[in-house]
Design a protein around this motif. Structure first.
Motif, PDB file in Angstrom:
ATOM      1  N   GLY A  89       0.808  -1.207   0.000  1.00  0.00           N
ATOM      2  CA  GLY A  89       0.000   0.000   0.000  1.00  0.00           C
ATOM      3  C   GLY A  89       0.840   1.255   0.000  1.00  0.00           C
ATOM      4  N   THR A  90       0.278   2.301  -0.561  1.00  0.00           N
ATOM      5  CA  THR A  90       0.890   3.619  -0.551  1.00  0.00           C
ATOM      6  C   THR A  90      -0.168   4.628  -0.159  1.00  0.00           C
ATOM      7  OG1 THR A  90       2.404   3.021  -2.338  1.00  0.00           O
ATOM      8  CG2 THR A  90       2.068   5.378  -1.945  1.00  0.00           C
ATOM      9  N   SER A  92      -1.192   7.959  -0.685  1.00  0.00           N
ATOM     10  CA  SER A  92      -0.808   8.946  -1.698  1.00  0.00           C
ATOM     11  C   SER A  92      -1.351  10.343  -1.424  1.00  0.00           C
ATOM     12  CB  SER A  92      -1.260   8.470  -3.087  1.00  0.00           C
ATOM     13  OG  SER A  92      -2.619   8.128  -3.082  1.00  0.00           O
ATOM     14  N   GLN A 115      -6.316   9.159   0.356  1.00  0.00           N
ATOM     15  CA  GLN A 115      -6.164   8.445  -0.917  1.00  0.00           C
ATOM     16  C   GLN A 115      -5.046   7.419  -0.766  1.00  0.00           C
ATOM     17  OE1 GLN A 115      -5.617  12.058  -1.246  1.00  0.00           O
ATOM     18  NE2 GLN A 115      -7.748  12.525  -1.661  1.00  0.00           N
ATOM     19  N   LYS A 117      -3.117   3.757  -2.678  1.00  0.00           N
ATOM     20  CA  LYS A 117      -2.933   2.826  -3.785  1.00  0.00           C
ATOM     21  C   LYS A 117      -2.668   1.471  -3.128  1.00  0.00           C
ATOM     22  CE  LYS A 117      -0.055   1.539  -7.647  1.00  0.00           C
ATOM     23  NZ  LYS A 117       1.199   1.665  -8.331  1.00  0.00           N
ATOM     24  N   GLU A 119      -2.350  -2.846  -3.688  1.00  0.00           N
ATOM     25  CA  GLU A 119      -2.180  -3.994  -4.579  1.00  0.00           C
ATOM     26  C   GLU A 119      -2.108  -5.260  -3.730  1.00  0.00           C
ATOM     27  OE1 GLU A 119       0.411  -2.034  -8.200  1.00  0.00           O
ATOM     28  OE2 GLU A 119       1.408  -3.334  -6.761  1.00  0.00           O
ATOM     29  N   GLU A 131      -6.532  -4.868  -7.060  1.00  0.00           N
ATOM     30  CA  GLU A 131      -5.843  -3.596  -6.888  1.00  0.00           C
ATOM     31  C   GLU A 131      -6.843  -2.464  -6.971  1.00  0.00           C
ATOM     32  OE1 GLU A 131      -4.292  -3.069 -11.457  1.00  0.00           O
ATOM     33  OE2 GLU A 131      -3.087  -2.166  -9.862  1.00  0.00           O
ATOM     34  N   ASN A 132      -6.483  -1.384  -6.310  1.00  0.00           N
ATOM     35  CA  ASN A 132      -7.220  -0.144  -6.428  1.00  0.00           C
ATOM     36  C   ASN A 132      -6.186   0.971  -6.378  1.00  0.00           C
ATOM     37  OD1 ASN A 132      -8.828   2.137  -6.269  1.00  0.00           O
ATOM     38  ND2 ASN A 132     -10.369   1.128  -5.006  1.00  0.00           N
ATOM     39  N   PRO A 133      -5.874   1.558  -7.527  1.00  0.00           N
ATOM     40  CA  PRO A 133      -4.846   2.600  -7.551  1.00  0.00           C
ATOM     41  C   PRO A 133      -5.336   3.942  -7.000  1.00  0.00           C
ATOM     42  CG  PRO A 133      -5.718   2.238  -9.749  1.00  0.00           C
ATOM     43  CD  PRO A 133      -6.355   1.218  -8.857  1.00  0.00           C
ATOM     44  N   SER A 134      -6.630   4.035  -6.720  1.00  0.00           N
ATOM     45  CA  SER A 134      -7.163   5.317  -6.227  1.00  0.00           C
ATOM     46  C   SER A 134      -8.273   5.097  -5.197  1.00  0.00           C
ATOM     47  CB  SER A 134      -7.677   6.151  -7.396  1.00  0.00           C
ATOM     48  OG  SER A 134      -8.665   5.431  -8.113  1.00  0.00           O
ATOM     49  N   GLU A 136     -10.262   5.789  -2.090  1.00  0.00           N
ATOM     50  CA  GLU A 136     -10.465   7.051  -1.370  1.00  0.00           C
ATOM     51  C   GLU A 136     -11.440   6.828  -0.221  1.00  0.00           C
ATOM     52  OE1 GLU A 136     -10.471  11.333  -2.969  1.00  0.00           O
ATOM     53  OE2 GLU A 136     -12.542  10.611  -3.174  1.00  0.00           O
ATOM     54  N   THR A 174     -10.494  -1.890   2.877  1.00  0.00           N
ATOM     55  CA  THR A 174      -9.437  -2.568   2.121  1.00  0.00           C
ATOM     56  C   THR A 174      -9.597  -4.084   2.209  1.00  0.00           C
ATOM     57  OG1 THR A 174      -7.906  -0.734   2.494  1.00  0.00           O
ATOM     58  CG2 THR A 174      -6.938  -2.864   1.919  1.00  0.00           C
TER      59      THR A 174
END
Length: 182
Positions: A89-90, A92, A115, A117, A119, A131-134, A136, A174
């Motif tokens: 996770g990140t 962001s 927010q 990211k 994987e 994955e969810n790159p965004s 929120e 998540t």
């Protein structure tokens, strides 16, 4: 005799309906699992933090680990070695937006927006499962101390309950998203 027949018929009808519902595969919300059966150990290394909020990655990572453990099916490691799957996770972004004001036009309520990211990868099959790159997460909080505009770091530093609540929401969303294949 007619009353007994009717009761017996209703009892059979209720039993049949219960059996049919059980056979349909309904699960309690939040308890589904669409992961391969061989995934038992999940590696969740410390999330990356691309924000100015000190230690937010520590809190979010720990809550996600705890949420997986709370599901009771998985062993969670803070490292990648020995894992069947990896969750990276990140963080962001983390921002505050005023949403309520007092009679002096000072913000008294804020929307906290996080927010991320995320994987989730199957290590054995070497494939991305989810994955969810965004991703929120939004939540509203009352300002408990001080006046005027705050940055996210100061707000969460002063308001531990808000930080805990947003971390719990991030963890539930998540893990549910991964396990329930949303």
């Amino acid at each position: 005799m007619r009353g007994r027949s009717r009761r017996a018929f209703l009892a059979a009808l209720v039993s049949g309906a219960a059996a049919a519902q059980a056979a349909c595969g309904y699960n309690l919300a939040g308890r589904g699992n669409f992961l391969p059966s061989y995934i038992r150990v999940i590696g969740i290394p410390l999330f990356a933090n691309n924000t100015s909020v000190y230690d937010i990655e520590q809190l979010l990572t720990q809550r996600v680990r705890s949420e997986f453990l709370g599901r009771g099916r998985y062993q969670v490691l803070p490292v990648t070695d020995g894992a069947d799957a990896l969750l990276n996770g990140t963080v962001s972004g983390l921002t505050l937006e005023p949403s309520g004001f007092n009679e002096n036009n000072q913000a008294t309520r804020y929307i906290v927006r996080v927010q991320l990211k995320i994987e989730f990868k199957d290590v054995k099959a070497n494939k991305l499962i989810w994955e969810n790159p965004s991703l929120e997460i939004l939540d509203e909080y009352d300002l408990t101390t001080g006046t005027g505009a705050l940055d996210a770091s100061a707000f969460l530093g002063q308001n531990r309950a808000a930080a805990d609540r947003i971390a719990d929401t991030v963890a539930r969303r998540t893990v549910s998203s991964i396990l329930e294949a949303f």
